[in-house]
Design a protein around this motif. Structure first.
Motif, PDB file in Angstrom:
ATOM      1  N   ARG A  18       0.649  -1.174   0.079  1.00 32.47           N
ATOM      2  CA  ARG A  18      -0.005  -0.038   0.211  1.00 32.47           C
ATOM      3  C   ARG A  18       0.781   1.202  -0.032  1.00 32.47           C
ATOM      4  NH1 ARG A  18      -2.378   0.491   4.553  1.00 32.47           N
ATOM      5  NH2 ARG A  18      -1.940  -1.579   5.512  1.00 32.47           N
ATOM      6  N   GLN A  68       1.941   2.161  -3.353  1.00 28.19           N
ATOM      7  CA  GLN A  68       1.007   2.598  -4.246  1.00 28.19           C
ATOM      8  C   GLN A  68       0.094   3.947  -3.594  1.00 28.19           C
ATOM      9  OE1 GLN A  68       0.017  -1.563  -6.592  1.00 28.19           O
ATOM     10  NE2 GLN A  68      -0.883  -1.628  -4.411  1.00 28.19           N
ATOM     11  N   GLN A  73      -3.004   2.736  -2.067  1.00 28.42           N
ATOM     12  CA  GLN A  73      -4.181   1.904  -3.024  1.00 28.42           C
ATOM     13  C   GLN A  73      -4.035   0.572  -2.401  1.00 28.42           C
ATOM     14  OE1 GLN A  73      -4.477   2.942  -7.065  1.00 28.42           O
ATOM     15  NE2 GLN A  73      -4.136   0.988  -7.404  1.00 28.42           N
TER      16      GLN A  73
END
Length: 364
Positions: free
Chosen positions: A100, A103, A106
């Motif tokens: 996460r 990203q 995300q």
């Protein structure tokens, strides 16, 4: 190493997987699937020899649809993880957090291309395999996200399909309905496009090799249009690795490779290998054409937020020491991807002398 042992032990629990990650014995990559794509023909034949019906399916948008929380669910059990949501002593929670953070927070999808993604995907699908096979002796296999399972009757196949869909839903994944079939055997071992490209031959004279390459690439284009959901162009490039390109044929060969790289995002990594091989064999790659190709890829895929394709294009720019234009740099800066950001910074800090390719080969 402790984490690798834990993950490897987990992946070994699957009774279906042929893509369990192993350390690459050839040292070209960190991890490779235990059974390469080329070895699947014998497995398919074995499944068909004991079955009258075949269930063939794969997952919808596989890497893009993996839920990062599912990694911890697969390793530790969903109930345990939900009770210990922030407990970083759980390996799955640590992996979830790392993904996460890489990203921009995300939770949907994992990077496409890195060897670590193969390992993460196998962790999740091993849990699905284990649920599917508990108490059952299933004749078949899974390779990456492709399932081929054999049955005596259609009712068994349909029941297993329903069970597979239910287990995948537990991990927020689903099957691709367009690629899900229950077939009455006999059925072809390979997809038609695989057989057509695998059996191609090339002469060792300049005129003959050039004609054969044109025919091969044109055939691959037609097959790619007929099987638009399959990685036809990537496979076509991968089949050319043993071929020794003659010096007089090298310029047109490079043009053909770049055409495929532009047409199919997944073909870029295979194209990189071919172009690097050309350079190492003394066939200079046309930097202007390659630069134009990369600029087009960077523009299109930056706007679409396709981090994997942009990362590969930046890798090629670094490999061949090509300068990225200001327009491309502006497009890249809007992409929320930590790997892309690091590669872009490397490109920015690298000197602009695009004269000679670095001597290492890229990953296959």
């Amino acid at each position: 190493m402790d984490s690798w042992t834990t993950l490897d032990t987990h992946c070994r629990q699957s009774r279906l997987s042929l893509s369990r990650p192993i350390i690459d014995p050839n040292c070209q990559r960190a991890l490779v699937p235990e059974y390469p794509f080329e070895s699947l023909r014998r497995r398919r034949a074995s499944v068909r020899a004991r079955s009258r019906y075949l269930l063939r399916t794969d997952l919808s948008r596989f890497y893009h649809s993996i839920y990062t929380h599912a990694i911890s669910w697969a390793l530790h059990n969903k109930a345990i993880v939900k009770a210990r949501r922030r407990d970083l002593t759980l390996l799955g929670n640590r992996l979830d957090k790392i993904l996460r953070e890489g990203q921009d927070g995300q939770t949907l999808g994992i990077p496409v291309g890195p060897d670590a993604s193969l390992l993460i995907a196998e962790v999740v699908l091993t849990a699905v395999d284990s649920r599917l096979t508990v108490g059952n002796s299933i004749n078949g296999f899974r390779h990456y996200d492709d399932f081929e399972l054999g049955f005596e009757g259609p009712d068994e196949a349909e029941a297993t399909l329903a069970s597979l869909q239910a287990h995948l839903a537990e991990y927020e994944m689903s099957l691709n309905p367009e690629k899900t079939d229950v077939l009455i055997l006999p059925a072809p071992i390979d997809r038609p496009w695989v057989s057509a490209l695998r059996d191609a031959t090339f002469r060792d004279t300049e005129k003959g090799q050039e004609m054969d390459l044109f025919r091969y690439f044109e055939s691959a284009i037609q097959l790619a249009k007929a099987f638009s959901e399959d990685p036809v162009l990537s496979y076509a490039l991968s089949r050319l690795r043993p071929l020794k390109i003659l010096p007089a044929v090298a310029p047109v060969y490079q043009d053909l490779v770049l055409q495929f790289v532009l047409a199919e995002p997944g073909a870029l990594s295979y194209g990189v290998f071919e172009l690097t091989r050309e350079e190492l064999n003394g066939h200079s790659v046309d930097r202007d054409k390659l630069h134009s190709c990369l600029e087009s890829i960077l523009k299109r895929h930056s706007l679409a937020q396709h981090g994997s394709e942009v990362a590969w294009a930046l890798y090629v720019a670094l490999l061949f020491e090509l300068k990225i234009s200001d327009d491309a740099a502006r497009n890249i800066s809007a992409l929320r991807d930590s790997v892309v950001a690091l590669l872009a910074l490397d490109c920015k800090s690298s000197p602009d002398h695009s004269r000679k390719v670095r001597t290492e080969e890229p990953p296959a």
